[in-house]
Design a protein around this motif. Structure first.
Motif, short mmCIF file in Angstrom:
data_model
loop_
_atom_site.label_atom_id
_atom_site.label_comp_id
_atom_site.label_asym_id
_atom_site.label_seq_id
_atom_site.Cartn_x
_atom_site.Cartn_y
_atom_site.Cartn_z
N LEU A 27 0.82 -1.21 0.00
CA LEU A 27 0.00 0.00 0.00
C LEU A 27 0.85 1.26 0.00
O LEU A 27 0.55 2.23 -0.71
CB LEU A 27 -0.94 -0.01 1.21
CG LEU A 27 -2.06 -1.04 1.17
CD1 LEU A 27 -2.85 -1.02 2.47
CD2 LEU A 27 -2.99 -0.78 -0.01
N PHE A 28 1.93 1.28 0.78
CA PHE A 28 2.80 2.45 0.82
C PHE A 28 3.43 2.71 -0.55
O PHE A 28 3.53 3.86 -0.99
CB PHE A 28 3.88 2.29 1.88
CG PHE A 28 3.36 2.34 3.29
CD1 PHE A 28 2.25 3.12 3.61
CD2 PHE A 28 3.96 1.61 4.30
CE1 PHE A 28 1.76 3.17 4.91
CE2 PHE A 28 3.47 1.65 5.60
CZ PHE A 28 2.37 2.43 5.90
N ASN A 29 3.86 1.63 -1.22
CA ASN A 29 4.43 1.80 -2.55
C ASN A 29 3.40 2.36 -3.53
O ASN A 29 3.70 3.25 -4.33
CB ASN A 29 4.95 0.45 -3.07
CG ASN A 29 6.21 0.01 -2.36
OD1 ASN A 29 6.91 0.81 -1.76
ND2 ASN A 29 6.50 -1.28 -2.42
N THR A 30 2.17 1.83 -3.46
CA THR A 30 1.13 2.30 -4.37
C THR A 30 0.76 3.75 -4.10
O THR A 30 0.59 4.56 -5.03
CB THR A 30 -0.12 1.40 -4.25
OG1 THR A 30 0.25 0.05 -4.51
CG2 THR A 30 -1.20 1.83 -5.23
N LEU A 31 0.63 4.12 -2.83
CA LEU A 31 0.27 5.49 -2.49
C LEU A 31 1.37 6.47 -2.88
O LEU A 31 1.09 7.60 -3.31
CB LEU A 31 -0.02 5.60 -0.99
CG LEU A 31 -1.30 4.90 -0.52
CD1 LEU A 31 -1.40 4.94 1.00
CD2 LEU A 31 -2.53 5.54 -1.15
N ALA A 32 2.64 6.05 -2.77
CA ALA A 32 3.74 6.91 -3.21
C ALA A 32 3.66 7.15 -4.71
O ALA A 32 3.86 8.28 -5.19
CB ALA A 32 5.08 6.27 -2.83
N HIS B 105 -8.65 1.72 -9.49
CA HIS B 105 -8.13 0.36 -9.39
C HIS B 105 -7.75 0.02 -7.94
O HIS B 105 -7.96 -1.10 -7.48
CB HIS B 105 -6.91 0.17 -10.30
CG HIS B 105 -7.25 0.00 -11.74
ND1 HIS B 105 -8.00 -1.06 -12.21
CD2 HIS B 105 -6.94 0.75 -12.84
CE1 HIS B 105 -8.14 -0.96 -13.52
NE2 HIS B 105 -7.51 0.14 -13.92
N LEU B 106 -7.20 1.01 -7.23
CA LEU B 106 -6.81 0.77 -5.85
C LEU B 106 -8.03 0.50 -4.98
O LEU B 106 -8.02 -0.40 -4.12
CB LEU B 106 -6.03 1.98 -5.30
CG LEU B 106 -5.60 1.90 -3.83
CD1 LEU B 106 -4.69 0.69 -3.61
CD2 LEU B 106 -4.90 3.18 -3.41
N ILE B 107 -9.10 1.25 -5.20
CA ILE B 107 -10.33 1.03 -4.43
C ILE B 107 -10.87 -0.37 -4.70
O ILE B 107 -11.28 -1.09 -3.78
CB ILE B 107 -11.37 2.10 -4.79
CG1 ILE B 107 -10.92 3.47 -4.26
CG2 ILE B 107 -12.74 1.74 -4.21
CD1 ILE B 107 -11.79 4.62 -4.73
N ASN C 106 -3.96 -9.87 -10.77
CA ASN C 106 -4.52 -9.14 -11.90
C ASN C 106 -4.89 -7.72 -11.49
O ASN C 106 -4.62 -6.76 -12.22
CB ASN C 106 -5.73 -9.88 -12.46
CG ASN C 106 -6.20 -9.30 -13.77
OD1 ASN C 106 -5.52 -9.38 -14.78
ND2 ASN C 106 -7.38 -8.69 -13.76
N ASP C 107 -5.51 -7.57 -10.30
CA ASP C 107 -5.85 -6.23 -9.81
C ASP C 107 -4.59 -5.39 -9.58
O ASP C 107 -4.54 -4.21 -9.93
CB ASP C 107 -6.64 -6.34 -8.50
CG ASP C 107 -8.04 -6.89 -8.69
OD1 ASP C 107 -8.58 -6.77 -9.80
OD2 ASP C 107 -8.58 -7.47 -7.73
N TYR C 108 -3.59 -6.03 -8.98
CA TYR C 108 -2.35 -5.29 -8.68
C TYR C 108 -1.65 -4.86 -9.97
O TYR C 108 -1.18 -3.72 -10.09
CB TYR C 108 -1.42 -6.15 -7.84
CG TYR C 108 -0.07 -5.51 -7.62
CD1 TYR C 108 0.08 -4.45 -6.74
CD2 TYR C 108 1.05 -5.95 -8.32
CE1 TYR C 108 1.31 -3.84 -6.56
CE2 TYR C 108 2.29 -5.36 -8.13
CZ TYR C 108 2.41 -4.30 -7.26
OH TYR C 108 3.63 -3.70 -7.09
N LEU C 109 -1.56 -5.76 -10.94
CA LEU C 109 -0.89 -5.43 -12.19
C LEU C 109 -1.67 -4.37 -12.97
O LEU C 109 -1.07 -3.55 -13.69
CB LEU C 109 -0.71 -6.69 -13.03
CG LEU C 109 0.41 -7.62 -12.52
CD1 LEU C 109 0.32 -8.99 -13.17
CD2 LEU C 109 1.78 -7.00 -12.77
N ALA C 110 -3.00 -4.38 -12.84
CA ALA C 110 -3.78 -3.30 -13.45
C ALA C 110 -3.43 -1.96 -12.84
O ALA C 110 -3.34 -0.93 -13.54
CB ALA C 110 -5.28 -3.58 -13.29
N LEU C 111 -3.20 -1.95 -11.52
CA LEU C 111 -2.74 -0.73 -10.84
C LEU C 111 -1.42 -0.25 -11.42
O LEU C 111 -1.23 0.92 -11.74
CB LEU C 111 -2.58 -0.99 -9.34
CG LEU C 111 -3.78 -0.85 -8.43
CD1 LEU C 111 -3.42 -1.35 -7.03
CD2 LEU C 111 -4.25 0.59 -8.37
#
Length: 238
Positions: free
Chosen positions: A49-54, A73-75, A100-105
């Motif tokens: 989550l920290f990586n994605t939010l950054a 996508h994160l939601i 699949n959700d993560y890679l879409a992000l």
């Protein structure tokens, strides 16, 4: 006769009590292993989550439309991941759905620099695996394989089986990526170059499968790396 009867009764009582204690100890060991897996999973979630939010913070300033798409996508990812109490194991199909959700992000952030493919045979969809087993390997592939390259690269995640050394069947999970290859020589397991995610995957495998669970990093060539997990195949109970 009384002494013999007493001795026999005591023998069976002692054996029954020992069996009961052994069962209690086995249950305690299983509970401890499950608690350890839960703890490791809790450590992995904030890391992702920290990586994605950054990444989202950077996109908000540089590309608001892509930031909005990434937030959507994160939601969706959080709704699927946090929508209920999590079991110690879940079907491999759920693990691939999360990937699949993560890679879409990540595809929103990296655009055409990230290509990916997921291959899960129908016969393996119900195989139980610890949650978030593969995601750290995908994160590692993006961070160390694709991101250092201007052109990015491609990630493929595959599930298959192969015969085991004891006559059983091994589940094989592979995360392969193009891009920057492994350093030469490759860092040993547990070194700083191996990263948080790889160390956690190895610890989760050791907790659940002991010495039978392995993670190997293989340089297929100078620009291709494969992270390969193997452990005994256990089919889901009906």
């Amino acid at each position: 006769t009384v002494v013999a009867s007493t001795a026999i009764s005591f023998f069976f009582y002692s054996r029954g009590k020992a069996s009961h204690l052994q069962a209690r100890m086995a249950q305690a060991q299983r509970d401890a292993a499950e608690a350890r897996l839960k703890l490791l999973e809790v450590q992995l979630e904030p890391h992702m989550l920290f990586n994605t939010l950054a990444n989202l913070r950077v996109l908000i300033a540089t590309d608001p439309p892509r930031a909005q798409a990434m937030l959507d996508h994160l939601i969706a990812y959080l709704r699927a991941t946090l929508g209920g109490a999590r079991a110690t194991l879940h079907p491999l199909a759920d693990e691939f759905a999360r990937l699949n959700d993560y890679l879409a992000l990540m595809a929103v952030r990296m655009g055409p620099r990230l290509g990916y493919q997921l291959e899960l045979p129908d016969a393996l969809r119900a195989v139980p695996v610890p949650p978030l087993l593969l995601q750290p390997l995908v994160e590692n592939a993006i961070r160390h394989g694709l991101e250092p390259q201007v052109a990015g690269g491609h990630i493929s995640v595959r599930a298959s089986t192969r015969p085991g050394p004891d006559g059983g069947t091994l589940l094989v999970l592979q995360v392969q990526n193009t891009g920057a290859g492994l350093p030469t020589p490759a860092p040993p397991p547990g070194s700083a170059g191996q990263g948080f995610g790889l160390a956690q995957v190895r610890e989760r495998l050791a907790t659940w499968h002991g010495a039978q669970g392995t993670l190997e990093l293989i340089a297929t060539n100078a620009e291709n790396t494969c992270a390969c997990i193997t452990f005994p195949l256990k089919l889901a109970t009906p």
